[in-house]
Design an enzyme around this catalytic site. Structure first.
Site, PDB file in Angstrom:
ATOM      1  CB  CYS A  23      38.573  44.529  43.922  1.00 42.05           C
ATOM      2  SG  CYS A  23      37.606  45.634  45.219  1.00 42.05           S
ATOM      3  CB  CYS A  53      39.545  49.405  43.207  1.00 48.25           C
ATOM      4  SG  CYS A  53      40.612  47.859  43.704  1.00 48.25           S
ATOM      5  CB  CYS A  61      40.410  45.058  47.899  1.00 44.97           C
ATOM      6  SG  CYS A  61      41.238  46.018  46.791  1.00 44.97           S
ATOM      7  CB  CYS A  79      39.533  50.182  47.088  1.00 41.68           C
ATOM      8  SG  CYS A  79      38.626  48.586  47.303  1.00 41.68           S
ATOM      9  CB  CYS A 116      34.475  32.210  53.097  1.00 41.50           C
ATOM     10  SG  CYS A 116      32.539  32.008  53.025  1.00 41.50           S
TER      11      CYS A 116
HETATM   12 ZN   LIG Z   1      39.535  47.032  45.837  1.00 43.55          ZN
END
Ligand SMILES: [Zn+2]
Length: 188
Positions: free
Chosen positions: A101, A104, A149, A152, A172
């Site tokens: 990510c 984070c 995510c 975060c 996607c």
């Molecule tokens: Zn994240």
């Protein structure tokens, strides 16, 4: 048929069966294989890379996120925006490694989970376990499953049911929401 000829036929048939078996095995991925990809994701992590765990939440204010992310990343992650298709360099990323990510650093996917969907967005048929939360959005009138995510809360994309077997899923993902860490070093 002489004994020698029948031996030849027998050998040819055996080799054919062996080869065909290998081709079939290579084509059919089972759910067990998917579980192994999920379980062994760290084998694609570059040596010495330290990544956070999903159970250490990262909570920042809107202003802090604005400082941490560029405008495009902020729009996707914090405002559920969508990048234009075909714009992410990660569409063509084929090296072994991990996708984390951008908000984070939580590890989300491995290179082994990626496939070419032809949509213009990086696409994956499965994810590392326990790294996403989902919700239903109605932005395009028809309901879609949004995912974000777990660490975060950053929006990443939508998951659809038209992926390849055996999962049948297409995660996607916006390329700007990801950072790629190649296993063998080199440019991310
Ligand atoms: Zn994240």
């Amino acid at each position: 048929m002489t004994r020698r000829e029948s031996l030849k036929v027998f050998l040819a048939a055996s080799i054919w069966t062996l080869l065909k078996g290998r081709v079939d095995a290579a084509q059919s991925t089972s759910m067990k294989d998917i579980e192994n990809l999920q379980k062994n994701w760290k084998s694609l992590l570059a040596d010495g890379t330290k990544l956070p765990s999903p159970s250490e939440p990262l909570k920042l204010s809107k202003e802090e996120w604005r400082k941490r992310l560029d405008a495009t990343q902020f729009n996707v992650l914090r405002e559920e925006g969508t990048e234009p298709p075909g714009t992410s360099p990660l569409n063509n990323e084929k090296r072994p490694g991990i996708f984390v990510c951008i908000g984070c650093n939580l590890a989300l996917f491995t290179s082994d989970m990626k496939y070419e969907s032809g949509t213009g967005w990086p696409s994956f048929f499965t994810t590392i376990v326990g790294v996403f939360g989902t919700s239903t959005d109605y932005k395009l009138i028809l309901p879609r499953t949004e995912y974000h995510c777990i660490r975060c809360g950053g929006h990443h994309g939508h998951v659809f049911d038209d992926g390849p077997p055996p999962t049948g899923k297409r995660w996607c993902n916006n390329g700007v929401a990801l950072r790629f860490i190649p296993r063998d070093g080199g440019k991310a």
